[in-house]
Design a protein around this motif. Structure first.
Motif, short mmCIF file in Angstrom:
data_model
loop_
_atom_site.label_atom_id
_atom_site.label_comp_id
_atom_site.label_asym_id
_atom_site.label_seq_id
_atom_site.Cartn_x
_atom_site.Cartn_y
_atom_site.Cartn_z
N MET A 187 30.71 25.97 103.37
CA MET A 187 30.26 25.44 102.09
C MET A 187 29.79 26.53 101.13
O MET A 187 29.61 26.28 99.94
CB MET A 187 29.15 24.42 102.31
CG MET A 187 29.59 23.19 103.09
SD MET A 187 30.80 22.17 102.23
CE MET A 187 29.79 21.43 100.95
N GLU A 188 29.56 27.74 101.64
CA GLU A 188 29.30 28.92 100.82
C GLU A 188 28.18 28.72 99.80
O GLU A 188 28.28 29.11 98.63
CB GLU A 188 30.58 29.38 100.13
CG GLU A 188 31.70 29.67 101.13
CD GLU A 188 32.84 30.48 100.53
OE1 GLU A 188 32.72 30.93 99.39
OE2 GLU A 188 33.85 30.66 101.24
N GLY A 189 27.09 28.08 100.25
CA GLY A 189 25.94 27.89 99.38
C GLY A 189 25.96 26.62 98.57
O GLY A 189 25.00 26.32 97.84
N TYR A 190 27.02 25.83 98.68
CA TYR A 190 27.12 24.57 97.94
C TYR A 190 26.84 23.39 98.87
O TYR A 190 26.90 23.52 100.09
CB TYR A 190 28.51 24.43 97.31
CG TYR A 190 28.80 25.47 96.25
CD1 TYR A 190 28.42 25.27 94.94
CD2 TYR A 190 29.44 26.66 96.58
CE1 TYR A 190 28.68 26.23 93.96
CE2 TYR A 190 29.71 27.63 95.62
CZ TYR A 190 29.32 27.41 94.31
OH TYR A 190 29.56 28.36 93.36
N THR A 191 26.56 22.24 98.28
CA THR A 191 26.18 21.06 99.06
C THR A 191 27.19 19.92 98.99
O THR A 191 27.19 19.04 99.85
CB THR A 191 24.82 20.52 98.59
OG1 THR A 191 24.87 20.29 97.17
CG2 THR A 191 23.70 21.51 98.89
N HIS A 192 28.04 19.91 97.97
CA HIS A 192 28.97 18.81 97.75
C HIS A 192 30.40 19.33 97.84
O HIS A 192 30.69 20.45 97.38
CB HIS A 192 28.78 18.18 96.37
CG HIS A 192 27.43 17.58 96.15
ND1 HIS A 192 26.25 18.23 96.43
CD2 HIS A 192 27.06 16.35 95.66
CE1 HIS A 192 25.22 17.45 96.13
NE2 HIS A 192 25.70 16.31 95.65
N VAL A 193 31.29 18.51 98.38
CA VAL A 193 32.70 18.90 98.48
C VAL A 193 33.58 17.77 97.97
O VAL A 193 33.35 16.59 98.26
CB VAL A 193 33.08 19.28 99.94
CG1 VAL A 193 32.80 18.14 100.90
CG2 VAL A 193 34.54 19.69 100.03
N GLY A 194 34.58 18.13 97.18
CA GLY A 194 35.52 17.16 96.66
C GLY A 194 36.95 17.59 96.92
O GLY A 194 37.24 18.80 97.01
N SER A 195 37.84 16.63 97.08
CA SER A 195 39.25 16.91 97.35
C SER A 195 40.12 16.04 96.45
O SER A 195 39.78 14.88 96.17
CB SER A 195 39.60 16.62 98.81
OG SER A 195 38.76 17.32 99.70
N LEU A 196 41.22 16.60 96.00
CA LEU A 196 42.19 15.85 95.21
C LEU A 196 43.58 16.28 95.63
O LEU A 196 43.89 17.48 95.70
CB LEU A 196 41.99 16.11 93.71
CG LEU A 196 42.99 15.45 92.76
CD1 LEU A 196 42.93 13.93 92.87
CD2 LEU A 196 42.74 15.89 91.31
N PHE A 197 44.44 15.29 95.90
CA PHE A 197 45.82 15.54 96.30
C PHE A 197 46.73 14.84 95.31
O PHE A 197 46.59 13.63 95.08
CB PHE A 197 46.07 15.04 97.73
CG PHE A 197 45.13 15.65 98.74
CD1 PHE A 197 45.45 16.85 99.36
CD2 PHE A 197 43.93 15.04 99.05
CE1 PHE A 197 44.59 17.42 100.29
CE2 PHE A 197 43.06 15.60 99.96
CZ PHE A 197 43.39 16.79 100.58
N ILE A 198 47.64 15.59 94.73
CA ILE A 198 48.56 15.05 93.73
C ILE A 198 49.99 15.31 94.19
O ILE A 198 50.36 16.45 94.50
CB ILE A 198 48.35 15.72 92.35
CG1 ILE A 198 46.91 15.50 91.86
CG2 ILE A 198 49.36 15.17 91.33
CD1 ILE A 198 46.59 16.23 90.56
N ILE A 199 50.78 14.25 94.24
CA ILE A 199 52.20 14.37 94.57
C ILE A 199 52.97 13.56 93.53
O ILE A 199 52.72 12.36 93.36
CB ILE A 199 52.50 13.85 95.98
CG1 ILE A 199 51.78 14.70 97.03
CG2 ILE A 199 54.00 13.85 96.24
CD1 ILE A 199 51.91 14.18 98.44
N SER A 200 53.86 14.23 92.82
CA SER A 200 54.61 13.55 91.77
C SER A 200 55.83 14.37 91.37
O SER A 200 55.74 15.60 91.29
CB SER A 200 53.72 13.34 90.53
OG SER A 200 54.47 12.78 89.47
#
Length: 271
Positions: A187-200
């Motif tokens: 996490m390298e000092g961060y607390t929140h993680v987000g992910s986005l996957f785009i297929i088009s």
């Protein structure tokens, strides 16, 4: 095994308009009537009426989009996972996308509280020519000690198949007891993680430069990275210290993709 909550829905084209033709929900899962922020495209809100997820809960969602259908699925509020002393919470989702369909999935964050255990599995089958925007974010919940990452573990698996062939497999596993999550390459000092996957098929040739421009204004507040998928797609990961920052970036990316599809910006209007 009995389910705590079940949701099934199918979106179909009727003329130029997409309608939710078949909906079923049971248990703690409910679904509101579709809202048409755009004239021909429904936005659907799923609701959890139990107030939060507790140990042993099991949830399943099925989504089907027929050829040419367009739909946005979101949640009414964050998913709160409380203490799970005996069994983890298990959540699964199955998505089927026909050619020419467009599916945007933008749930609110998952908030994992002290001693929470949560497992999520998502399987997406799409035909070539469909468009997928799938997002996810994880937040540590409040704890009595005031320290972050007091949950036991979180496991999230995502598999995406195109024309029956596995194109992408993502496995995110966070276990604070056995990992120093603030360390390098985690996490390298961060607390929140987000992910986005785009297929088009409409992603285009210059998507890397365009995505860099979207992320550039946030450089002082996040750590992010993206990579190319082999089936006209990209995966984006974001580390931050606030949910709203991740949510804003995901919506910026979603609307960037919607412009390529000649669609209006997404509107959620939750608050």
């Amino acid at each position: 095994m009995s389910m705590t909550g079940t949701l099934r829905m199918k979106a179909v084209c009727r003329g130029d308009k997409t309608v939710v033709a078949d909906t079923y929900f049971d248990g703690a899962f409910k679904v509101a009537r579709p809202v048409y922020f755009q004239e021909n495209e429904p936005t659907v809100y799923s609701l959890h009426v139990g107030g939060g997820y507790v140990g042993g809960d099991r949830y399943h969602t099925d989504v089907v989009l027929e050829q040419g259908a367009k739909m946005t699925l979101t949640t009414q509020s964050a998913a709160k996972v409380y203490k799970t002393p005996n069994e983890p919470v298990y959540q699964s989702m199955a998505v089927s996308l026909a050619k020419g369909s467009v599916f945007l999935y933008v749930p609110d964050p998952l908030i994992a509280y002290e001693q929470a255990r949560f497992q999520q599995e998502t399987i997406i089958h799409m035909e070539k020519g469909a468009t997928l925007l799938y997002s996810d974010s994880i937040t540590p919940g409040w704890s009595k000690s005031g320290h972050p990452f007091q949950y036991e573990w979180i496991r999230s698996k995502l598999k995406i198949y195109e024309d029956g062939s596995l194109q992408m497999y993502d496995h995110l596993f966070l276990k604070p007891n056995h990992q120093q999550l603030f360390s390098l390459m985690q996490m390298e000092g961060y607390t929140h993680v987000g992910s986005l996957f785009i297929i088009s098929p409409m992603l285009g040739q210059d998507w890397q430069k365009e995505l860099e421009q979207i992320l550039a204004p946030y450089e002082d507040h996040i750590r992010s990275g993206f990579s190319e998928l082999k089936n006209s797609g990209c995966a984006i990961r974001i580390l931050a210290n606030a949910s709203h920052v991740i949510e804003e970036i995901i919506l910026q990316c979603a609307n960037w993709m919607r412009r390529k599809l000649d669609q209006e910006p997404v509107q959620l209007r939750k608050y």
